[in-house]
Design a protein around this motif. Structure first.
Motif, PDB file in Angstrom:
ATOM      1  N   ASP A 141      -2.983   7.032   1.790  1.00  0.00           N
ATOM      2  CA  ASP A 141      -2.185   5.613   2.100  1.00  0.00           C
ATOM      3  C   ASP A 141      -2.946   5.327   3.667  1.00  0.00           C
ATOM      4  OD1 ASP A 141       0.970   4.453   3.655  1.00  0.00           O
ATOM      5  OD2 ASP A 141      -0.629   3.474   2.501  1.00  0.00           O
TER       6      ASP A 141
ATOM      7  N   ASN B 122       4.807   5.434   7.411  1.00  0.00           N
ATOM      8  CA  ASN B 122       5.589   4.930   6.513  1.00  0.00           C
ATOM      9  C   ASN B 122       5.837   5.819   5.329  1.00  0.00           C
ATOM     10  OD1 ASN B 122       5.158   1.400   7.155  1.00  0.00           O
ATOM     11  ND2 ASN B 122       6.654   2.570   7.930  1.00  0.00           N
TER      12      ASN B 122
ATOM     13  N   ASP C 134      -1.743   6.415   8.100  1.00  0.00           N
ATOM     14  CA  ASP C 134      -1.483   5.149   8.923  1.00  0.00           C
ATOM     15  C   ASP C 134      -0.451   5.625  10.184  1.00  0.00           C
ATOM     16  OD1 ASP C 134       0.280   2.056   7.840  1.00  0.00           O
ATOM     17  OD2 ASP C 134      -0.123   2.740   9.734  1.00  0.00           O
TER      18      ASP C 134
ATOM     19  N   LYS D 274       0.870  -1.075   0.066  1.00  0.00           N
ATOM     20  CA  LYS D 274      -0.290   0.244  -0.063  1.00  0.00           C
ATOM     21  C   LYS D 274       0.885   1.051  -0.181  1.00  0.00           C
ATOM     22  CE  LYS D 274      -2.142  -1.451   3.741  1.00  0.00           C
ATOM     23  NZ  LYS D 274      -1.670  -2.710   3.725  1.00  0.00           N
ATOM     24  N   THR D 275       1.989   1.230   0.953  1.00  0.00           N
ATOM     25  CA  THR D 275       2.802   2.514   1.111  1.00  0.00           C
ATOM     26  C   THR D 275       3.389   2.663  -0.264  1.00  0.00           C
ATOM     27  OG1 THR D 275       2.558   2.114   3.579  1.00  0.00           O
ATOM     28  CG2 THR D 275       4.441   3.486   2.552  1.00  0.00           C
TER      29      THR D 275
HETATM   30 MG   LIG Z   1       1.829   0.699   4.711  1.00  0.00          MG
END
Ligand SMILES: [Mg+2]
Ligand SMILES: Nc1ncnc2c1ncn2[C@@H]1O[C@H](COP(=O)(O)OP(=O)(O)OP(=O)(O)O)[C@@H](O)[C@H]1O
Ligand SMILES: Nc1ncnc2c1ncn2[C@@H]1O[C@H](COP(=O)(O)OP(=O)(O)OP(=O)(O)O)[C@@H](O)[C@H]1O
Ligand SMILES: [Mg+2]
Lengths: 256, 256
Positions: free
Chosen positions: A125, A44, A40, A16-17
């Motif tokens: 994110d 990250n 998040d 995802k990141t």
């Molecule tokens: Mg992530």
């Protein structure tokens, strides 16, 4: 009016990141005005763009509590044409704050609507969960990109994510579309990967990006430098993959 | 009185489920009586041991709400000497249930204390979060095993996990120890991996298991068969790694 895209999948570690940071940065290099919101508490996306926990002053949590203004929190030009709203572990507190609010699922969209016109694309994110923060992201979004690993546990989770997306579409955000599934960390030598890709294509009706992100060591190295892959190593396969993904994304949005 | 071990790390996709399933199964094959509790709404430990969402009748969520008894929910012998308390996406509701309870962090330990004497070891597979479910696992546990990927995002998360563990030790469970960090999905060809391993050894005082779990395609294939790696492919490197990890775990617990 900028398009808002959530990057979500409750399965952990599926990219995802990596997708948020590198797709957003690639679009910035293609002269689009882009914002990335780190939703998040791991932070990250923030550290992957060079902003570690210690050097972050204002963050998304402060916008959710109303303690700060967007101007206070926004970090401009973390990469070419790319701004960042960062996060730190403080964001863990947001889940408790949000649950107590009247309009709990709409807090993030109210924040985004204040700055939406300044950007072509806004990426969110998400953390590996289908809780209230991810619901806020899906409620704010025009579309969602789902990174998926070509592995069995990731495949099993896609059904549950689809259910959550349908729930959001019927109760909170009728607008929400699936922009596409991005197959990530693909390793063509693995028998499993090819089997899972075929299964994803059979069981899901959602669009799947043609561009596949291959497993590539440079992608894993880039975050330690605080740079997206296109600035860390333009000659790598990872950089090519993300540039192609950006072109395909723009094509799908009639924005070449 | 069985030892309770939480498998936790808020970073997603670092090998928590893979470690929980394969270490627990290996100990079962070494004639220990073992229980695995799936405390993740993704239900990966359950499906990785052959119990998919559709065929699960009672689950951990029903124990948290008090709707079912342990005898109703427990699945015996999912592998040699290994029992399972499964989970499905229903467990998402547990976070809301738990937050409203008086003794919110101690609900799981009260459940575990009813059956603790039937096992030598009880493993809890945690979801990628430091929320109330993971707090319940850490509060019930005698020790915690931390799977970590040899990558930068995983490294950055270890500090936050340490803070949470210290908080639990001072406020909820003075007993809690760190059993060890398990380096997982290790690929010796990656420059990054060796750098991160050295850094982990420098900055953390916690014990690190000698046994390293290497990246191995058979480990990724096994869950699709519902079998742990030792039963899926005993000749694989992954099987050897987890058998060695089990021996090392027993040695550290004076239980050879
Ligand atoms: Mg992530
Ligand atoms: N294509 C790739 N090739 C090599 N490594 C990758 C690739 N994509 C991601 N990674 C690495 O794999 C790990 C997991 O990726 P990432 O952190 O982006 O996943 P995530 O879904 O954001 O995780 P979380 O669920 O914790 O938020 C990271 O260490 C990342 O650097
Ligand atoms: N040593 C290994 N070699 C190859 N693949 C592995 C290895 N360990 C784990 N995997 C695969 O990597 C993926 C992530 O592992 P796993 O699901 O166990 O992590 P997790 O920490 O439990 O994830 P989550 O945060 O979503 O709970 C899975 O698809 C798993 O099959
Ligand atoms: Mg897991």
């Amino acid at each position: 009016m900028g398009k808002v895209v959530a990057i979500a999948n409750q399965k952990g570690g599926v990219g995802k990141t990596t997708t948020a940071v590198n797709l957003a940065a690639a679009l910035g290099l293609l002269n689009k005005q882009v914002l990335i919101i780190d939703a998040d508490p791991q932070g990250n996306a923030s550290s992957g763009l060079g902003h570690k926990e210690g050097d972050i002053d204002g963050e998304l949590y402060d916008l959710i509590t109303g303690d700060r203004s967007i101007a206070d929190v926004l970090i401009k030009e973390v990469s070419t044409n790319l701004d960042l709203i960062p996060s730190t572990v403080e964001l863990v507190g947001a889940e408790i704050e949000l649950v107590q609010k009247e309009d709990r699922e709409f807090v993030l969209s109210k924040i985004i609507n204040q700055i939406r016109d300044n950007y072509d694309y806004i990426f969110i994110d998400c953390l590996p969960s289908l809780g209230i923060l991810t619901l806020n992201a899906l409620t704010s979004a025009d579309s969602v990109i789902v990174p998926a690993q070509c592995e069995i546990y990731s495949l099993e989770g896609l059904g549950k994510l689809k259910n959550t997306i349908s729930l959001v579409q019927s109760e909170l955000n009728a607008n929400l579309k699936v922009e596409g599934i991005v197959l990530s960390m693909y390793d063509k030598r693995l028998r499993m990967a090819n089997m899972v890709v075929e299964t994803i294509k059979e069981i899901l009706t959602d669009p799947i990006f043609e561009t596949i992100i291959h497993r590539n060591s440079k992608i894993g190295e880039a975050p330690s430098t605080g740079k997206p892959i296109l600035l860390y190593d333009i000659s790598s396969k990872g950089a090519t993959n993300f540039l192609n993904l950006a072109y395909e994304f723009l094509q799908n949005n009639d924005d070449e």
